[in-house]
Design a protein around this motif. Structure first.
Motif, mmCIF file in Angstrom:
data_model
loop_
_atom_site.group_PDB
_atom_site.id
_atom_site.type_symbol
_atom_site.label_atom_id
_atom_site.label_comp_id
_atom_site.label_asym_id
_atom_site.label_seq_id
_atom_site.Cartn_x
_atom_site.Cartn_y
_atom_site.Cartn_z
ATOM 1 N N VAL A 76 -6.381 -21.122 38.168
ATOM 2 C CA VAL A 76 -6.881 -21.653 37.000
ATOM 3 C C VAL A 76 -7.291 -22.154 36.545
ATOM 4 O O VAL A 76 -8.557 -22.787 35.819
ATOM 5 C CB VAL A 76 -5.903 -20.533 36.339
ATOM 6 N N TYR A 79 -10.472 -24.001 37.171
ATOM 7 C CA TYR A 79 -11.721 -23.511 37.258
ATOM 8 C C TYR A 79 -11.602 -23.881 35.626
ATOM 9 O O TYR A 79 -13.098 -23.505 34.947
ATOM 10 C CB TYR A 79 -11.572 -21.686 36.769
ATOM 11 N N GLU A 80 -10.948 -23.931 34.711
ATOM 12 C CA GLU A 80 -10.780 -24.265 33.465
ATOM 13 C C GLU A 80 -11.335 -25.673 33.185
ATOM 14 O O GLU A 80 -11.684 -26.274 32.268
ATOM 15 C CB GLU A 80 -9.212 -23.970 32.901
ATOM 16 N N CYS A 84 -15.023 -23.182 33.168
ATOM 17 C CA CYS A 84 -15.076 -22.037 32.768
ATOM 18 C C CYS A 84 -15.057 -21.525 31.305
ATOM 19 O O CYS A 84 -15.533 -20.518 31.244
ATOM 20 C CB CYS A 84 -14.273 -21.331 33.610
ATOM 21 N N GLU A 85 -14.231 -21.403 30.921
ATOM 22 C CA GLU A 85 -14.100 -21.166 29.136
ATOM 23 C C GLU A 85 -14.472 -21.575 28.530
ATOM 24 O O GLU A 85 -14.972 -20.545 27.881
ATOM 25 C CB GLU A 85 -13.114 -21.814 29.529
ATOM 26 N N SER A 92 -11.443 -17.701 33.595
ATOM 27 C CA SER A 92 -11.417 -18.592 34.612
ATOM 28 C C SER A 92 -9.856 -18.064 35.583
ATOM 29 O O SER A 92 -9.411 -17.967 36.922
ATOM 30 C CB SER A 92 -10.233 -19.825 34.578
ATOM 31 N N TYR A 96 -10.939 -15.795 39.233
ATOM 32 C CA TYR A 96 -9.519 -15.687 40.096
ATOM 33 C C TYR A 96 -8.986 -14.980 40.247
ATOM 34 O O TYR A 96 -8.260 -14.431 41.781
ATOM 35 C CB TYR A 96 -8.314 -16.692 39.801
#
Length: 222
Positions: A76, A79-80, A84-85, A92, A96
């Motif tokens: 996560v 991804y952040e 992604c955010e 994120s 996941y």
């Protein structure tokens, strides 16, 4: 004639992979959050950053595959950091959840035929995977389980490749000596560690978008 009595496979990107492109997963995750359609170019850039960072030594050293909690935390965060955010708040976490869902995985076209052929030849077959979540539901769903004698997951044994003990643990479960076991994988940083355990290793090239994985080459080695 080969002296191999068993074949040990990596799982992700060797026998199975996430279904569809990473961009598709991003779009699916965004849709599940009720967001408007993502800009394709922005989504592609975010996923390329994920790919570029995920396989680095720095990321692998974070212990993401040693426990489910750590797996979620590290992925996560990745991804952040990849953006992604900025695309959609909450993306994120939703991304996941998609990646660990058994329904999000597919087998390569030559996976089951290769496993079946190995079984028919009387070889023992196992999986050794660095993963922070249980891949068995995905392998069950995709029809791999009937051909497997053992499954060793890093998050359950507390060991990650390339540690020799990870490979030795898998060989013990297969009840075959390391020198009689062929390791098949795709990551030279991790799967090649089998050599230190006394095993021979067959490394696959990067998977293509469509078509077989090249697993039938294993049959010529055994």
């Amino acid at each position: 004639m080969s002296d191999f009595q068993a074949v040990l496979f990596d799982a992700g990107d060797t026998l199975i992979r996430l279904s569809g492109s990473g961009e598709c997963l991003l779009h699916r995750a965004a849709a599940a959050l009720g967001a408007a359609a993502l800009d394709p170019e922005e989504a592609a850039c975010v996923w390329q950053r994920v790919l570029a960072r995920s396989g680095t030594a720095e990321e692998l050293a974070k212990g993401r595959d040693l426990s489910p909690h750590r797996h979620r935390e590290v992925w996560v965060a990745l991804y952040e950091s990849a953006g992604c955010e900025r695309l959609v708040p909450g993306l994120s976490e939703r991304l996941y959840e998609l990646t660990v869902d058994a329904a999000s995985w597919e087998a390569f076209p030559d996976t089951v035929p290769t496993l079946r052929a190995l079984r028919d030849r009387g070889l023992r077959v196992g999986v050794l995977s660095d993963t922070g979540f249980d891949l068995r539901p995905a392998m069950d769903r995709l029809g791999l389980t009937p051909y497997l004698h053992s499954v060793v997951l890093s998050c359950e044994v507390g060991l990650c490749k390339p540690a020799p003990k990870a490979f030795l643990t898998a060989c013990d479960q297969l009840q075959v000596e390391p020198e009689r076991t062929l390791m098949v994988g795709d990551n030279p940083l991790t799967d090649s560690g089998a050599v230190s355990a006394g095993m021979c290793v067959f490394l696959l090239p990067r998977a293509v978008a469509d078509g077989p994985r090249g697993l039938t080459h294993v049959l010529s080695l055994v």
